[in-house]
Design a protein around this motif. Structure first.
Motif, short mmCIF file in Angstrom:
data_model
loop_
_atom_site.label_atom_id
_atom_site.label_comp_id
_atom_site.label_asym_id
_atom_site.label_seq_id
_atom_site.Cartn_x
_atom_site.Cartn_y
_atom_site.Cartn_z
N GLY A 1 10.06 11.40 11.31
CA GLY A 1 9.69 12.29 12.41
C GLY A 1 10.32 11.84 13.73
N ILE A 2 10.27 10.54 13.99
CA ILE A 2 10.90 10.00 15.21
C ILE A 2 12.40 10.29 15.19
N GLN A 3 13.03 10.08 14.04
CA GLN A 3 14.47 10.32 13.93
C GLN A 3 14.81 11.77 14.22
N ARG A 4 14.01 12.70 13.71
CA ARG A 4 14.25 14.12 13.96
C ARG A 4 14.10 14.45 15.44
N GLU A 5 13.05 13.90 16.05
CA GLU A 5 12.82 14.17 17.47
C GLU A 5 13.93 13.57 18.34
N LEU A 6 14.36 12.36 18.00
CA LEU A 6 15.43 11.73 18.76
C LEU A 6 16.74 12.51 18.61
N ALA A 7 16.99 13.03 17.42
CA ALA A 7 18.21 13.80 17.19
C ALA A 7 18.23 15.08 18.02
N ALA A 8 17.04 15.56 18.40
CA ALA A 8 16.95 16.81 19.16
C ALA A 8 16.97 16.59 20.68
N VAL A 9 16.93 15.34 21.12
CA VAL A 9 16.89 15.06 22.56
C VAL A 9 18.19 15.51 23.22
N ARG A 10 18.05 16.27 24.28
CA ARG A 10 19.16 16.71 25.12
C ARG A 10 18.66 16.64 26.55
N GLU A 11 19.37 15.94 27.39
CA GLU A 11 19.00 15.85 28.80
C GLU A 11 20.19 16.24 29.65
N THR A 12 19.93 17.04 30.67
CA THR A 12 20.97 17.50 31.58
C THR A 12 20.64 17.03 32.99
N THR B 1 9.32 7.40 21.12
CA THR B 1 9.11 6.24 20.24
C THR B 1 7.75 5.61 20.50
N VAL B 2 7.40 5.40 21.76
CA VAL B 2 6.12 4.79 22.10
C VAL B 2 4.97 5.68 21.65
N ARG B 3 5.10 6.97 21.88
CA ARG B 3 4.05 7.90 21.47
C ARG B 3 3.80 7.80 19.97
N GLN B 4 4.85 7.69 19.20
CA GLN B 4 4.71 7.60 17.75
C GLN B 4 4.08 6.27 17.35
N LEU B 5 4.44 5.20 18.02
CA LEU B 5 3.89 3.88 17.68
C LEU B 5 2.41 3.78 18.01
N GLU B 6 1.94 4.59 18.95
CA GLU B 6 0.53 4.57 19.35
C GLU B 6 -0.37 5.32 18.36
N GLU C 1 0.87 -1.18 0.00
CA GLU C 1 0.00 0.00 0.00
C GLU C 1 0.90 1.23 0.00
N PRO C 2 1.13 1.80 -1.17
CA PRO C 2 2.05 2.94 -1.25
C PRO C 2 1.72 4.08 -0.30
N VAL C 3 0.44 4.36 -0.11
CA VAL C 3 0.06 5.46 0.77
C VAL C 3 0.48 5.16 2.20
N ARG C 4 0.21 3.96 2.67
CA ARG C 4 0.57 3.57 4.04
C ARG C 4 2.09 3.52 4.20
N PHE C 5 2.78 3.03 3.19
CA PHE C 5 4.24 2.99 3.23
C PHE C 5 4.81 4.39 3.39
N GLU C 6 4.32 5.33 2.63
CA GLU C 6 4.80 6.72 2.72
C GLU C 6 4.48 7.32 4.09
N GLN C 7 3.31 6.97 4.62
CA GLN C 7 2.93 7.47 5.93
C GLN C 7 3.89 6.94 7.00
N LEU C 8 4.17 5.63 6.95
CA LEU C 8 5.10 5.03 7.90
C LEU C 8 6.50 5.62 7.77
N ALA C 9 6.94 5.81 6.55
CA ALA C 9 8.27 6.39 6.31
C ALA C 9 8.33 7.80 6.91
N GLY C 10 7.27 8.56 6.74
CA GLY C 10 7.21 9.90 7.30
C GLY C 10 7.24 9.88 8.82
N GLU C 11 6.53 8.91 9.41
CA GLU C 11 6.52 8.79 10.86
C GLU C 11 7.92 8.43 11.39
N ILE C 12 8.59 7.55 10.70
CA ILE C 12 9.94 7.16 11.11
C ILE C 12 10.89 8.35 11.01
#
Length: 100
Positions: free
Chosen positions: A24-35, A94-99, A11-22
């Motif tokens: 998004g997760i990668q961008r958010e993870l790259a921005a994580v900074r904890e002190t 990651t969990v939030r995105q998977l939900e 399903e090309p539409v679903r594949f593109e949606q999943l790719a976009g979600e992944i």
């Protein structure tokens, strides 16, 4: 023993949606900074989502006590706390995105 078959459909539409979600997760993870701060507030450690050390700040007052073993332990403990916070944040993202 019964064999089950699973039919996979492309399903090309679903594949593109999943790719976009992944992405998004990668961008958010790259921005994580904890002190984290040591219990006495003289050490701060900042890490990224992988737990890699990004910043270490030692308050000059820390040199008043020449116990290098205690200093090393405090730095390690503070790093551990920052890494645990980053792990928790990465898991939450990651969990939030998977939900979705």
């Amino acid at each position: 023993m019964e064999t089950q078959r699973m039919v996979l459909t492309y399903e090309p539409v679903r594949f593109e949606q999943l790719a976009g979600e992944i992405r998004g997760i990668q961008r958010e993870l790259a921005a994580v900074r904890e002190t984290a701060f040591s219990s006495d507030g003289l050490i701060s450690v900042t890490v990224d989502a992988r737990g890699d050390l990004l910043d270490l700040v030692l308050d000059p007052r820390i040199y008043r006590d020449p116990d290098s073993r205690r200093l090393a332990d405090a730095i390690a403990e503070t790093h551990r706390a920052a890494r645990e916070a980053a792990d928790a944040r990465a898991f939450e993202l990651t969990v939030r995105q998977l939900e979705l």
